[in-house]
Motif scaffolding. Structure first.
Motif, short mmCIF file in Angstrom:
data_model
loop_
_atom_site.label_atom_id
_atom_site.label_comp_id
_atom_site.label_asym_id
_atom_site.label_seq_id
_atom_site.Cartn_x
_atom_site.Cartn_y
_atom_site.Cartn_z
N THR A 407 27.43 85.05 37.16
CA THR A 407 27.83 83.62 37.09
C THR A 407 27.03 82.96 36.89
OG1 THR A 407 30.00 84.38 38.08
CG2 THR A 407 29.45 82.17 37.61
N TYR A 408 26.52 82.02 35.80
CA TYR A 408 25.77 80.53 35.55
C TYR A 408 26.40 79.34 35.97
CZ TYR A 408 22.01 84.37 33.88
OH TYR A 408 21.38 84.98 33.98
N THR A 409 26.07 78.21 37.36
CA THR A 409 26.74 77.63 36.53
C THR A 409 25.79 76.90 36.98
OG1 THR A 409 28.13 77.79 38.31
CG2 THR A 409 27.17 75.62 38.17
N VAL A 410 26.08 75.60 35.56
CA VAL A 410 24.96 74.22 34.59
C VAL A 410 25.28 72.96 35.88
CG1 VAL A 410 24.28 72.66 33.32
CG2 VAL A 410 23.98 75.57 33.14
N THR A 411 24.87 72.08 36.19
CA THR A 411 25.53 71.45 37.42
C THR A 411 25.21 69.58 36.35
OG1 THR A 411 25.42 72.26 39.78
CG2 THR A 411 25.01 69.71 39.52
N ILE A 412 26.08 68.69 36.56
CA ILE A 412 25.37 67.85 35.61
C ILE A 412 25.40 66.63 36.09
CG2 ILE A 412 25.17 66.16 33.68
CD1 ILE A 412 26.56 68.88 32.09
N ASN A 413 24.41 65.76 36.58
CA ASN A 413 24.54 64.48 37.73
C ASN A 413 23.94 63.70 36.48
OD1 ASN A 413 25.27 65.23 40.35
ND2 ASN A 413 24.01 66.87 40.05
N SER A 414 24.82 61.90 36.92
CA SER A 414 24.94 61.01 36.49
C SER A 414 24.44 59.98 37.14
CB SER A 414 25.82 60.74 35.27
OG SER A 414 25.80 59.09 34.84
N VAL A 415 22.92 59.73 37.01
CA VAL A 415 22.04 58.78 37.57
C VAL A 415 21.70 57.59 36.67
CG1 VAL A 415 21.25 60.76 38.66
CG2 VAL A 415 19.91 59.93 37.10
N GLY A 416 21.10 56.52 37.17
CA GLY A 416 20.97 55.14 36.74
C GLY A 416 21.64 54.66 37.47
N ASN A 417 22.81 53.29 36.24
CA ASN A 417 23.56 52.23 36.44
C ASN A 417 24.43 52.30 35.70
OD1 ASN A 417 22.22 50.94 35.29
ND2 ASN A 417 20.65 49.82 36.72
N ALA A 418 24.35 52.94 34.64
CA ALA A 418 25.11 52.67 32.98
C ALA A 418 25.92 54.52 33.15
CB ALA A 418 23.68 52.64 32.13
N ASP A 419 26.68 54.74 32.38
CA ASP A 419 27.30 55.64 31.81
C ASP A 419 26.25 56.10 30.38
OD1 ASP A 419 28.99 54.95 33.43
OD2 ASP A 419 30.67 54.35 31.89
N ALA A 420 26.16 57.38 30.53
CA ALA A 420 25.49 58.32 29.47
C ALA A 420 26.39 58.48 28.55
CB ALA A 420 24.46 59.45 30.05
#
Length: 510
Positions: A407-420
């Motif tokens: 089972t592969y898990t790709v974790t995504i995190n938004s960083v900075g101060n603006a939405d991507a």
């Protein structure tokens, strides 16, 4: 035995930070680059189009004005817009210099007045959009700039920056008059002559006579039994008295017009007149120009010398300033020309009342007032950035045998101060595994839609649909899948707790 997680090949690399226009590709556990592809960056957690901001901290003292700090006019000083403009981070015309208030769910633009644009000490003046407790602070007001396509900001109006502002650029007494003209205070005798309007210079003018008053009061329900703690400022000039002792006044807390009631005004004379300046009240029952509110010493204003006067009444305290010149802002030093105390506070009308003189008023400003006044601190500049970090893990870890599902898990995190925005994540499958049908699981913040696509040709085309037994795989698996792509249809938030998520899939070792 198959060893997909040997330290040489299968230890995930450090998460990569999204940098606009730069491709960063950390190595996933299967040894093939994991790619992201945000096509644009825009912060929905910021007002659209702005690239820089500074937080404004508004701090209050121990005393609150009657109606609180929601609507109190504050100012930011010491903003170096010369540098901002010189570095191309602000428009030369200042149209992109805006004030916004975060109300907890979204941005509200706040009308502002800017003075000294292009200098190292630019002032930004606006109304607080929230009440602040005594000895408290607020950090929800921000100054934004860096928007090259910003249109013209909202112009200064009668009530959007101050409780009241009038530059008399239009006739204040024409149809739909903004002012009531009436004999409302007793300064010099019983006679009355209404003020007029000088359209050529955009000023209110008066020319009374001996023992005659000429007054005007803001005809606005917001000042009748509504406001009490205020500072009133106006530009003043006069060049004649009848026959001597011209006395002009600023009126506050006039609780009714043409009735015997409590009211307070500041009167200030031209030449050697007793009680100048002084604070008077109850002038229908007390002598004209009384000094019941206080007189410290005698000072007189000169003819043909335009100056800004200001009168503040707050609680039972009153102050008067003669600024000595035409001040572009209604802020004055603590050292007042006159200080005194008034009777029990009351609400009422506010206005101007010259008497036994000839002259003009201009630039009437009324704002809420208390002491000490709230202070502001402008925080350091923050630049708009959006970023995504991606990390990948596999379970079970370690050395595994053929026939085992990974089972592969790709974790995504938004960083900075603006939405991507328009984030696309592409992952590849190692040649030694078969994709498990129906194994894709999406755990992203609520409201984010995702399109999942597959490729069987190394990512050139994304039209393939996985099938059981594909490319000789066991039932329930497809050995033809080479890549999986997740295209986010909505902005990926920058603010926690919604700035993190993951996507999962499974594959079987051959």
């Amino acid at each position: 035995m198959f060893e997909p997680l040997s330290k040489a090949l299968w230890t995930p690399a450090a998460a990569a930070v999204l940098i606009l226009g730069t491709t960063v590709a950390p190595a996933p556990p299967d040894g093939v680059p994991l790619n992201w592809a945000p096509s644009i960056v825009q912060g929905s957690t910021w007002p659209a189009g702005y690239s820089r901001r500074r937080m404004v901290t508004i701090s209050t003292g121990p005393n609150s004005p009657t109606n609180g700090y929601n609507g109190y006019t504050v100012r930011v000083t010491g903003f170096d817009t010369a540098t901002e403009i010189g570095q191309g981070e602000m428009r030369a015309d200042g149209n992109d210099l805006r004030v916004f208030f975060w109300n907890g769910t979204g941005w509200v633009e706040v009308p502002r007045l800017v003075t000294g644009l292009g200098s190292a000490d630019t002032h930004v003046i606006f109304k607080s959009q929230t009440d602040i407790p005594p000895n408290g602070s607020d950090t929800n007001h921000y100054i934004f700039h860096g928007n090259p396509s910003a249109g013209a900001p909202e112009a200064l109006s009668y009530t959007n920056v101050y409780l009241w502002y009038d530059d008399f650029s239009t006739d204040p007494f024409a149809a739909g008059s903004r002012y009531t003209r009436a004999k409302a205070v007793d300064i010099h005798g019983a006679n009355y002559t209404a003020p007029g309007y000088d359209a050529g210079n955009g000023r209110v003018i008066w020319d009374t006579d001996d023992n005659t008053t000429s007054d005007m009061y803001v005809d606005n329900g917001g000042f009748s039994n509504a406001e009490r703690d205020v500072l009133i400022a106006a530009d003043h000039d006069a060049d004649l008295n009848y026959p001597a002792n011209a006395t002009d006044a600023i009126v506050a807390r006039l609780s009714a017009i043409n009735t015997s009631s409590t009211h307070v005004y500041l009167h200030y004379s031209h030449l050697n007149y007793p009680n100048s300046p002084a604070i008077a009240w109850d002038t229908w029952s007390n002598p004209e120009r009384n000094s019941l509110g206080g007189e410290l010493f005698r000072v007189f204003w000169p003819f043909s010398s335009p100056r800004t006067w200001a009168f503040a009444v707050f609680g039972t305290t009153a102050k008067f300033w003669d600024d000595g010149d035409l001040d572009p802002e209604p802020w004055f030093a603590d050292a007042a020309l006159l200080t005194g105390s008034t009777t029990t506070p009351q609400f009422g009308y506010m206005g101007l009342a010259p008497s036994q003189s000839r002259g003009w008023w201009d630039n009437l400003i009324i704002r809420r007032y208390t002491e000490p006044e709230p202070t502001t601190v402008l925080d350091s500049e923050v630049e708009l950035t959006a970023g995504i970090t991606i990390a990948k893990s596999v379970n079970p870890p370690g050395t595994v045998t053929p026939g085992i599902d990974l089972t592969y898990t790709v974790t995504i995190n938004s960083v900075g101060n603006a939405d991507a925005v328009d984030v696309v994540v592409v992952d590849s499958l190692a040649a030694e595994v078969d994709f498990q049908l129906g194994s894709v699981v999406i755990n992203l913040p609520a409201g984010i839609g995702v399109t999942v696509e597959y490729s069987n040709d190394g990512g050139s085309l994304w039209t393939y649909t996985p099938v059981s037994l594909g490319c000789g795989a066991p039932a329930g698996y497809d050995g033809c899948v080479t890549h999986i792509r997740w295209s986010l249809q909505d902005d990926f938030p920058a603010d926690p707790p919604d700035n993190s998520g993951s996507v999962l899939f499974a594959a079987r070792i051959r």
